[in-house]
Design a protein around this motif. Sequence first.
Motif, PDB file in Angstrom:
ATOM      1  N   LYS A  22       4.591  13.010 -20.183  1.00  0.00           N
ATOM      2  CA  LYS A  22       4.243  14.137 -21.050  1.00  0.00           C
ATOM      3  C   LYS A  22       4.607  13.867 -22.503  1.00  0.00           C
ATOM      4  N   LEU A  23       5.431  12.860 -22.732  1.00  0.00           N
ATOM      5  CA  LEU A  23       5.902  12.590 -24.092  1.00  0.00           C
ATOM      6  C   LEU A  23       5.155  11.393 -24.681  1.00  0.00           C
ATOM      7  N   PRO A  24       5.169  11.291 -26.004  1.00  0.00           N
ATOM      8  CA  PRO A  24       4.483  10.155 -26.648  1.00  0.00           C
ATOM      9  C   PRO A  24       5.078   8.824 -26.192  1.00  0.00           C
ATOM     10  N   ASP A  25       4.267   7.812 -26.249  1.00  0.00           N
ATOM     11  CA  ASP A  25       4.667   6.479 -25.795  1.00  0.00           C
ATOM     12  C   ASP A  25       5.528   5.808 -26.857  1.00  0.00           C
ATOM     13  N   PRO A  26       6.778   5.514 -26.549  1.00  0.00           N
ATOM     14  CA  PRO A  26       7.638   4.862 -27.560  1.00  0.00           C
ATOM     15  C   PRO A  26       7.376   3.364 -27.673  1.00  0.00           C
ATOM     16  N   ASP A  27       6.598   2.819 -26.764  1.00  0.00           N
ATOM     17  CA  ASP A  27       6.430   1.367 -26.727  1.00  0.00           C
ATOM     18  C   ASP A  27       5.222   0.901 -27.521  1.00  0.00           C
ATOM     19  N   THR A  28       5.244  -0.386 -27.873  1.00  0.00           N
ATOM     20  CA  THR A  28       4.066  -0.993 -28.481  1.00  0.00           C
ATOM     21  C   THR A  28       3.554  -2.100 -27.558  1.00  0.00           C
ATOM     22  N   PRO A  43       0.798  -1.218   0.000  1.00  0.00           N
ATOM     23  CA  PRO A  43       0.000   0.000   0.000  1.00  0.00           C
ATOM     24  C   PRO A  43       0.838   1.280   0.000  1.00  0.00           C
ATOM     25  N   ASN A  44       2.094   1.201   0.395  1.00  0.00           N
ATOM     26  CA  ASN A  44       2.876   2.420   0.637  1.00  0.00           C
ATOM     27  C   ASN A  44       3.869   2.762  -0.453  1.00  0.00           C
ATOM     28  N   ALA A  45       4.694   1.773  -0.804  1.00  0.00           N
ATOM     29  CA  ALA A  45       5.875   2.061  -1.614  1.00  0.00           C
ATOM     30  C   ALA A  45       5.491   2.234  -3.078  1.00  0.00           C
ATOM     31  N   VAL A  46       4.783   3.312  -3.349  1.00  0.00           N
ATOM     32  CA  VAL A  46       4.358   3.631  -4.706  1.00  0.00           C
ATOM     33  C   VAL A  46       5.338   4.653  -5.266  1.00  0.00           C
ATOM     34  N   VAL A  47       5.900   4.336  -6.422  1.00  0.00           N
ATOM     35  CA  VAL A  47       6.948   5.212  -6.957  1.00  0.00           C
ATOM     36  C   VAL A  47       6.662   5.593  -8.404  1.00  0.00           C
ATOM     37  N   GLN A  48       7.384   6.596  -8.830  1.00  0.00           N
ATOM     38  CA  GLN A  48       7.395   6.994 -10.237  1.00  0.00           C
ATOM     39  C   GLN A  48       8.667   6.401 -10.831  1.00  0.00           C
ATOM     40  N   LEU A  49       8.511   5.529 -11.806  1.00  0.00           N
ATOM     41  CA  LEU A  49       9.663   4.853 -12.394  1.00  0.00           C
ATOM     42  C   LEU A  49      10.124   5.604 -13.637  1.00  0.00           C
ATOM     43  N   GLU A  50      11.413   5.862 -13.711  1.00  0.00           N
ATOM     44  CA  GLU A  50      12.053   6.481 -14.870  1.00  0.00           C
ATOM     45  C   GLU A  50      11.511   7.896 -15.152  1.00  0.00           C
ATOM     46  N   ASN A  51      12.138   8.504 -16.180  1.00  0.00           N
ATOM     47  CA  ASN A  51      11.792   9.871 -16.552  1.00  0.00           C
ATOM     48  C   ASN A  51      11.460   9.895 -18.033  1.00  0.00           C
ATOM     49  N   GLY A  52      10.990  11.032 -18.483  1.00  0.00           N
ATOM     50  CA  GLY A  52      10.786  11.225 -19.917  1.00  0.00           C
ATOM     51  C   GLY A  52       9.703  10.325 -20.472  1.00  0.00           C
ATOM     52  N   ALA A  53       9.918   9.851 -21.696  1.00  0.00           N
ATOM     53  CA  ALA A  53       8.859   9.133 -22.404  1.00  0.00           C
ATOM     54  C   ALA A  53       8.518   7.816 -21.734  1.00  0.00           C
ATOM     55  N   ARG A  54       9.505   7.202 -21.051  1.00  0.00           N
ATOM     56  CA  ARG A  54       9.221   5.892 -20.467  1.00  0.00           C
ATOM     57  C   ARG A  54       8.867   5.980 -18.992  1.00  0.00           C
ATOM     58  N   THR A  55       8.566   7.151 -18.506  1.00  0.00           N
ATOM     59  CA  THR A  55       8.191   7.242 -17.098  1.00  0.00           C
ATOM     60  C   THR A  55       6.848   6.564 -16.863  1.00  0.00           C
ATOM     61  N   ARG A  56       6.737   5.918 -15.732  1.00  0.00           N
ATOM     62  CA  ARG A  56       5.496   5.231 -15.373  1.00  0.00           C
ATOM     63  C   ARG A  56       5.115   5.640 -13.961  1.00  0.00           C
ATOM     64  N   PRO A  57       3.927   6.170 -13.797  1.00  0.00           N
ATOM     65  CA  PRO A  57       3.519   6.561 -12.451  1.00  0.00           C
ATOM     66  C   PRO A  57       2.975   5.375 -11.652  1.00  0.00           C
ATOM     67  N   ASN A  58       3.037   5.500 -10.340  1.00  0.00           N
ATOM     68  CA  ASN A  58       2.270   4.642  -9.432  1.00  0.00           C
ATOM     69  C   ASN A  58       2.642   3.166  -9.455  1.00  0.00           C
ATOM     70  N   LEU A  59       3.887   2.848  -9.720  1.00  0.00           N
ATOM     71  CA  LEU A  59       4.260   1.439  -9.639  1.00  0.00           C
ATOM     72  C   LEU A  59       4.679   1.116  -8.206  1.00  0.00           C
ATOM     73  N   GLN A  60       4.403  -0.114  -7.794  1.00  0.00           N
ATOM     74  CA  GLN A  60       4.795  -0.535  -6.458  1.00  0.00           C
ATOM     75  C   GLN A  60       6.243  -1.019  -6.491  1.00  0.00           C
ATOM     76  N   ALA A  61       7.035  -0.535  -5.563  1.00  0.00           N
ATOM     77  CA  ALA A  61       8.453  -0.914  -5.532  1.00  0.00           C
ATOM     78  C   ALA A  61       8.615  -2.421  -5.365  1.00  0.00           C
TER      79      ALA A  61
END
Lengths: 417, 90, 1004
Positions: free
Chosen positions: C156-162, C69-87
Amino acid sequence: MKSKYSIFSLVRNAMGYHQGWEQAWRSPEPKPEYDVIIIGGGGHGLATAYYLAKEHGITNVAVIEKGWIGGGNTGRNTTIIRSNYLWDESARLYDMSLKLYEGLSQDLNFNIMLSQRGVLNLAHNLHDLREISRRVNAIRLNGIDSEMLSTADVQAMVPILDCSKNARYPILGASLQKRGGVARHDGVAWGYARAADARGIDIIQKCEVTGIMRDGDTVTGVETSRGTIKAKKVAIVTAGHTSHVAAMAGLRLPIESFPLQAMVSEPIKPILDCVVMSGAVHAYISQSDRGEMVMGAGIDHFISYTQKSTLAVVEQQMAAVTKLIPILSRLRLMRQWAGIVDTCPDASPIVSKTPVEGLYVNGGWGTGGFKGTPGSGWVFAHTIAQDRPHALNAPFALERFTTGALIDEHGAAAVAH
Amino acid sequence: MFLINCPWCGERDEEEFAYGGEAHIVRPKDPDALNDEEWADYLFMRKNTKGNYLERWNHAHGCRRWFNMQRNTATHEFGAVYKIGEKPPK
Amino acid sequence: MSTSRNRLAEGGRIERTKTLAFTFNGRRYTGFEGDTLASALLANGVKALARSFKYHRPRGLYSAGVEEPNAVVQLENGARTRPNLQATEIELYDGLSAKSVNCWPSVEFDIGAINSLAARLLPAGFYYKTFMWPKSFWMTYEKVIRNAAGLGTAPKLPDPDTYDKMHEHADVLVVGGGPSGLAAALAAGRSGARVILADQEGELGGRMLSENETIDGKPAMQWVEDATRELTAMDDVRILTRTTAFGYYDQNYLGLLERRHINVARPLPHSSERLWRVRARQVVLATGAIERPLVFANNDRPGVMLAGALRSYVTRYGVSPGKKTVIFTNNDDAYRSALALDDAGISVAAVVDLRNDPDGPLVDAVRARDISVFDGWAITAVIGKMAVKAVEISELSADSENVSGPAKRIDCDVVGSSGGWNPVVHLHSQSGGKARFDETIQSFVPGPSVQKEQSAGACAGTFSLKDCLKSGHDVGKAAAKLAGFTPSRHKQPVADTVFEAPLQALWIVPSSNLDNRAKGFGAKHFVDIHSDVSVADIELAAREGYHSVEHVKRYTALGMGPDQGKTGNIPGMAVLGQALGQPIAEVGTTTFRPPFTPVTYGALAGRDIGEFSDPARKTAMHHWHEAAGALFEDVGQWKRPWYYPKPGETMQDALNRECLAARNAIGILDASTLGKIDIQGPDAAEFINRIYTNAWIKLGVGKCRYGLMLGEDAMVMDDGVTARLGDNHFHMTTTTGNAARVLGWLEEWLQTEWPELQVYCNSVTEYWSTMTICGPRAGDLMAEFTTDIDLDKEAFPFMSFREGTVGGIPARVFRISFTGELSYEINVPANMGLALWTALMNAGEKYGITPYGTETMHILRAEKGYIIVGQETDGTMTPLDLGMDWIVSKKKDFIGRRSLSRADCVREGRKQLVGLLTTNPAEVLPEGAQLVADLKPAPPMDMIGHVTSSYYSATLGRSIALAVVKDGRNRMGETIHAPMEDKTMDCEIVDPVFFDKEGSRIDG
């Protein structure tokens, strides 16, 4: 009289470790007889009860709810409020509703968190533009706020929208109703319940109506899981089960019940400050105060009373919203659910007397129920109290299906069904 | 997503099908013999049953054939599938 | 360079030779392959990882799994950043960068923590009670609340992944790769069934990854490896790791999410995540159990963790959660954690057990190691804010409700808390099953199956390893049998029996500093640690009449966070039950809604984005139009040329040029998108006669006729020209956007209402390329292209068709006109379309042939007063409203006829189609403008209709418009008004035919 909610009462109760708050509503045993029984403790039923007491002085009223109040569509919708309807009849009813919403927190002394953050309806082709222009002009001439936005206006207002020319569904413009927005859906049910209870109305939960009693062509009461309750008048306000309950009184209705699905993402920091709707990609989206992206789909295509959500709809929906707002592809779906919407052939509600004396029906709001809640309750209370419709809901009588005077709002549902 | 048993093609995913609403509503042979209320009943009134329902489906993205099916609208349990013109199961 | 001060010298399933560098909140750390971000942070002694949602209290790691419930992080920066992942769910990779969410400026010092000071003013639902004055101010308050809420930030950037999707069928789908799931998969796989085994972790084994147990006489993980090897060798078994079954839908249809992208910072050659859509004959749920915490004062401080998580970190990751630990429990299982910690040389200061005189092998083993066991005691205070420094423990009264003695302080930096285990019944519940409360384990277990599913092992409430293996084996065999396979005779795997005494429920642990007053004062007892819901919040909700568990959830936000209350829901319901004086079973359970864990939007959308989202339909001449500089209009899925501007031309210039060419020379239109339906059969004429409003039986072969079709409600639905190719053969055309709908409509009537009619319909839209040449010189051009069609006006009159060759290409030519000009609609096989079009353009150059698009088509037809369905009509117009009573037969029945005589269809004052001429001929009314008879200074005004079509007509040298106006045909000559936001235009109601009323141009 209930003690008033305010910052002062909050501070005062904080001193007492919040032990002093009283019940927002009682849980009374049903009386043997009422002047009016309202079947259904959703927003519309509770609002009807409140206005019966407030506007008509009728307080010997019970709201009978099968489960828990606000547990049907009231607690399952995407909380959008607007009155940008095409036809005069709808615009007047929905705008009356919006006006009631605008004073509702104060009227009920319960913060329903009305947030008039604006509702955008996107146009993706020339046909959409024509329709939006027609709608904006009609709404404005009905005395309701409405304006056209260019693509540049839309981009400035919602920078995360993909407004590029080569998008599969390019955004050619939009209509904007600034007074539209969102409100806290549970708060609406609870606020009406608390205010109705304060005026002496019995809210009876966990009580299922199993039959509607008639003496010839006159209604006499209801049979419930907690016994028989007599009543001079009975009102059916059971969105999702309107046909089902009406059939207990032998009524046939032009209603079909479909699932309507919604979903939210995990909470993120604010990125969207208005409501965005698009008929072409079948999506509407806003961001809640908790930070969740709240999204809704078009209705499912088959009748169902299950309140089950499906994988196919979230797949379509995520494809739709990532078309409009590509950066959302990295967000994650947190919860999906479904409600049951009762729909009429013309996508407009029925707020009407019935062939049975003393029996009234309010339903068929389709996807428009939440925004219609206060207005619906207000005109329905009038219809019950006076035994005749108010001018605002007279066009929404059952007779229209015989005469053919339908109020075709399929376009207004924003998502084409 | 349902797996629907098309009487001509067998089991296929729901996304191949279109829904046709209540079954066995017959168009009046002589519409003029009906008064406006009766005509409205044919046009708009539906049973909308909570429970076992006889309804029409169309294998729109398959064989394009219409058929009838019994389905429980309260549980999504599927009953008999039968062709247009056949009698519903008892 | 290692700073991993909490890394144990040995043990764990980590690869100590593979050091991975990463940063968290800007600081550099290292970990090992096999770590999660959580275990690596713990190894580095990072305590405070996050701030809580509402009060911004400092929070640390709480668990080792999806329940975090606690260890929620923002992973990476820029286009590949992902919010709210659990550590706990992020597998460590080299170069990983993550940061805390929802705190500013830093997790150590967070301004938002001011909420914590005001916490007493912010009880559950406080916002319903205030912010109402002044009336207009809610949105101001709301802005502050909104900025404070939310967790991570969106990229904020377009998603580079498929992302991609797989569709799969299985005889047996096993969800969960722990002991039960593996035993089930083995049993099912050995029967020959097609099995999918899905596990959310990167490695199979489930709880065995975190335990030191024995199966079939060998270490459990050795058994796991053997089982995995055997399963991998089976042809029909597919093992999916890092794959979460998140949704269980109707008819054994499940959604699974496979995470294929471990190092998200690095581009992948394949899809980053994959959605599996699995239809299974049988499903075995082996989803395990999640530990629930005890609810005691300040049970959220960094260092307070789930007891089971402690041994996960020790055993699986070789990490010491702290220097000195206290275990707080109501059950035997937590003693395993004490033993594991002690085995690893980590000090266990005490085991505090709520129960009096706990007994059994696990308890005995702990006592035997000289670890103090305080039975009948509880932790009644936690000391330390940014990290646990000590706990106070107190002896409890006989009923455990109160503190009965003085508090005793024990210094420690970690507390492991266990209130028992909750079976993961989510998927069972999603499948439609109703979970049932089990008194022994004080939690919900699966009820009767509704779909073809069975639960095995811990998720069915069976916790011991021995029983889980048996349960998995039995259920796996049973599922295979139900799926039609004969189970093999293999024996079930066996583990030792370990006796465990029952747990003792105590849902609210009293605190030491309260003099036994009612709970909920002072120090917070958290129930849902993610959403900051405390005992006091739930009690307040109950006090205020919010008695349904659904009301309480909504009022307090219990279970509404991304963790969906995986640790907090059961304690929350228990606390509510106590407040209401009801047993938990009566409080009921809330519906578990999909997804089990959050699912990436991109994975759900898959490839259904961009150009694939809705394939654009293009005609055979599309590239020619592009080369000619056409702009396109989207009509349904079709791309249609809108107009063809030449360099320097405005849109109006281009339209004027196109219109004049069509009226004075030759215009050419690509009409391929019109819907075309081939109708054949002995009853075809009779059928069409029932569909259209006019008469069709006597139409001669070779003739064309315009038709209107209505819905059964008498409203115009579609129109088009249909030609009789033979006695039993018709060619119907529809509007572009309605083609599929009309075909569906025809089939519906044929199949469901009139099966006795022998008629066959087929869409031939794509079969033909259609081009229309029109204008006074069209006949001249046509004559150059055909020798076998007699173009003589008598031989080939208006509203007829001929078959022959055009430019050497077999063609059907229709003499029909949507412009009022001499016009030939030429249909050739689609793949010849471009050739003919190009030839016509070349040959027509001398006549001034000009391609025109949809806009000019609209102008030309509006000059003639021809309607467009969907523009002049909107589902509320009858043929009579359109002034088209000439097309409505009075002699036969047709779809919609009966409705025409309903009261509303025959009343006065219906809207009728009219023409409008603006007072100022240069002004063009905007389409969609509303019309009023009585102009008022300001709205509201009564509207009498609206402008449906409006253009500048170069032919007429002025603007024209079509409109629908109430009682319009009786108002000819009346001046009405179109009030718009910025100006008002006046116009006169006129006949809708503006040009060539007598139709003199139709033969050229």
